[in-house]
Design an enzyme around this catalytic site. Structure first.
Site, mmCIF file in Angstrom:
data_model
loop_
_atom_site.group_PDB
_atom_site.id
_atom_site.type_symbol
_atom_site.label_atom_id
_atom_site.label_comp_id
_atom_site.label_asym_id
_atom_site.label_seq_id
_atom_site.Cartn_x
_atom_site.Cartn_y
_atom_site.Cartn_z
ATOM 1 N N LYS A 56 0.819 -1.192 0.000
ATOM 2 C CA LYS A 56 0.000 0.000 0.000
ATOM 3 C C LYS A 56 0.864 1.258 0.000
ATOM 4 O O LYS A 56 0.389 2.349 -0.273
ATOM 5 C CB LYS A 56 -0.865 0.044 1.280
ATOM 6 C CG LYS A 56 -1.839 -1.092 1.413
ATOM 7 C CD LYS A 56 -2.647 -0.896 2.713
ATOM 8 C CE LYS A 56 -2.415 -2.096 3.595
ATOM 9 N NZ LYS A 56 -3.047 -2.002 4.911
ATOM 10 N N GLY A 57 2.133 1.092 0.321
ATOM 11 C CA GLY A 57 2.993 2.251 0.598
ATOM 12 C C GLY A 57 3.147 3.243 -0.538
ATOM 13 O O GLY A 57 3.418 4.419 -0.305
ATOM 14 N N GLU B 26 7.441 1.760 -6.573
ATOM 15 C CA GLU B 26 7.603 1.320 -5.179
ATOM 16 C C GLU B 26 7.840 2.533 -4.280
ATOM 17 O O GLU B 26 8.375 3.547 -4.731
ATOM 18 C CB GLU B 26 8.790 0.337 -5.120
ATOM 19 C CG GLU B 26 9.211 -0.153 -3.764
ATOM 20 C CD GLU B 26 8.185 -1.004 -3.025
ATOM 21 O OE1 GLU B 26 7.043 -0.537 -2.879
ATOM 22 O OE2 GLU B 26 8.536 -2.108 -2.572
ATOM 23 N N ASP B 27 7.449 2.406 -3.015
ATOM 24 C CA ASP B 27 7.722 3.504 -2.080
ATOM 25 C C ASP B 27 9.202 3.530 -1.694
ATOM 26 O O ASP B 27 9.879 4.538 -1.840
ATOM 27 C CB ASP B 27 6.830 3.394 -0.830
ATOM 28 C CG ASP B 27 6.859 2.017 -0.177
ATOM 29 O OD1 ASP B 27 7.580 1.121 -0.670
ATOM 30 O OD2 ASP B 27 6.165 1.824 0.839
ATOM 31 N N ASP C 286 14.527 -1.437 0.331
ATOM 32 C CA ASP C 286 15.351 -1.622 1.535
ATOM 33 C C ASP C 286 16.287 -2.807 1.293
ATOM 34 O O ASP C 286 17.361 -2.654 0.701
ATOM 35 C CB ASP C 286 14.405 -1.822 2.723
ATOM 36 C CG ASP C 286 15.114 -1.934 4.051
ATOM 37 O OD1 ASP C 286 16.321 -1.622 4.115
ATOM 38 O OD2 ASP C 286 14.478 -2.332 5.048
ATOM 39 N N LYS D 65 16.935 3.053 -0.080
ATOM 40 C CA LYS D 65 17.635 3.016 1.217
ATOM 41 C C LYS D 65 18.745 1.980 1.134
ATOM 42 O O LYS D 65 18.500 0.814 0.894
ATOM 43 C CB LYS D 65 16.640 2.680 2.328
ATOM 44 C CG LYS D 65 17.231 2.745 3.702
ATOM 45 C CD LYS D 65 16.163 2.793 4.788
ATOM 46 C CE LYS D 65 15.568 1.444 5.089
ATOM 47 N NZ LYS D 65 14.637 1.494 6.236
ATOM 48 N N PHE E 273 14.509 4.521 9.734
ATOM 49 C CA PHE E 273 13.142 4.085 9.441
ATOM 50 C C PHE E 273 12.289 5.328 9.241
ATOM 51 O O PHE E 273 12.241 6.218 10.083
ATOM 52 C CB PHE E 273 12.584 3.231 10.584
ATOM 53 C CG PHE E 273 11.319 2.530 10.202
ATOM 54 C CD1 PHE E 273 11.353 1.335 9.494
ATOM 55 C CD2 PHE E 273 10.084 3.085 10.521
ATOM 56 C CE1 PHE E 273 10.172 0.694 9.117
ATOM 57 C CE2 PHE E 273 8.903 2.450 10.146
ATOM 58 C CZ PHE E 273 8.954 1.253 9.449
ATOM 59 N N ASP F 125 4.267 3.568 6.423
ATOM 60 C CA ASP F 125 3.615 3.375 7.724
ATOM 61 C C ASP F 125 4.551 2.855 8.799
ATOM 62 O O ASP F 125 5.647 2.356 8.513
ATOM 63 C CB ASP F 125 2.479 2.363 7.584
ATOM 64 C CG ASP F 125 3.008 0.923 7.434
ATOM 65 O OD1 ASP F 125 3.894 0.706 6.587
ATOM 66 O OD2 ASP F 125 2.560 0.044 8.191
ATOM 67 N N ARG G 163 0.573 6.896 7.524
ATOM 68 C CA ARG G 163 0.608 6.921 6.047
ATOM 69 C C ARG G 163 0.134 8.257 5.495
ATOM 70 O O ARG G 163 0.573 8.701 4.455
ATOM 71 C CB ARG G 163 -0.284 5.812 5.468
ATOM 72 C CG ARG G 163 0.261 4.400 5.644
ATOM 73 C CD ARG G 163 -0.490 3.447 4.728
ATOM 74 N NE ARG G 163 -0.344 2.050 5.108
ATOM 75 C CZ ARG G 163 0.652 1.259 4.729
ATOM 76 N NH1 ARG G 163 1.608 1.732 3.966
ATOM 77 N NH2 ARG G 163 0.691 -0.002 5.108
#
Ligand code: 5GP
Length: 170
Positions: free
Chosen positions: A39-40, A95-96, A99, A127, A148, A155, A161
């Site tokens: 959902k990001g 994509e948000d 990582d 990241k 983070f 979120d 969010r």
């Protein structure tokens, strides 16, 4: 939870416009399918798509790798499949944040098995610190070393969010 602004809404807006311009120019004469990873990426996706000046189609795929902690579980669960036909289409996965790279590696494989014409990756945040799989981010909003972050779709335990800026948890 203590947090401070890392990337303001103004910086996000400017960078999203840059990425949209670049995508519009690279895909001139084509009509790519942009797939947002739920959902990001929802707010990033909605802002990006509306700045793109060429015709595009949109779809979503759902993936979840985090439980309720800040550490990736390493296991990717598909929560929603793409509805569109992917065969021979130029696809851009949106994509948000990248990582470890496990989520995108898994999703690229899933999409590749449907024979698209091409797959490129657009990520708001790259990241770097915990990368386990090499991921080629073709369109990258911002690079951060570690930490983070929440807000603008990202979120912590499903909260934060809706914040318009991106914050780093202290
Ligand atoms: P990866 O599979 O690359 O380790 O993780 C990608 C997913 O982990 C992202 O789509 C996002 O949901 C989550 N994630 C990774 N880093 C962060 C972070 O700093 N903040 C938040 N909120 N989610 C993150």
């Amino acid at each position: 939870m203590e947090k401070e602004i890392l990337i303001s809404r103004e910086r996000i807006r400017e960078r999203v416009k840059d990425l949209a311009r670049q995508i519009s120019s690279d895909y001139e004469g084509k009509s790519p399918l942009l797939i947002g990873i739920l959902k990001g990426s929802v707010f990033f996706f909605a802002d990006l798509v509306r700045e793109i000046s060429i015709p595009v189609d949109i779809d979503f795929i759902g993936a979840s790798s985090y439980g309720s902690q800040m550490e990736s579980s390493g296991k990717i669960r598909l929560t929603k499949q793409v509805d569109s036909l992917l065969c021979a289409r130029p696809v851009i996965l949106v994509e948000d944040i990248v990582d470890t790279g496990l989520t995108l590696t898994h999703l690229v494989k899933t999409i590749e098995s449907n024979s698209p014409e091409s797959i490129k990756i657009c990520a708001l945040i790259d990241k770097l610190e915990r990368r386990e799989r090499t991921v080629c981010v073709d369109y990258c909003g911002f690079q951060i070393e570690k930490g983070f972050i929440v807000g603008y779709g990202l979120d912590y335990n499903e909260k934060y969010r809706q914040l318009p800026d991106i914050y780093i948890i202290k």
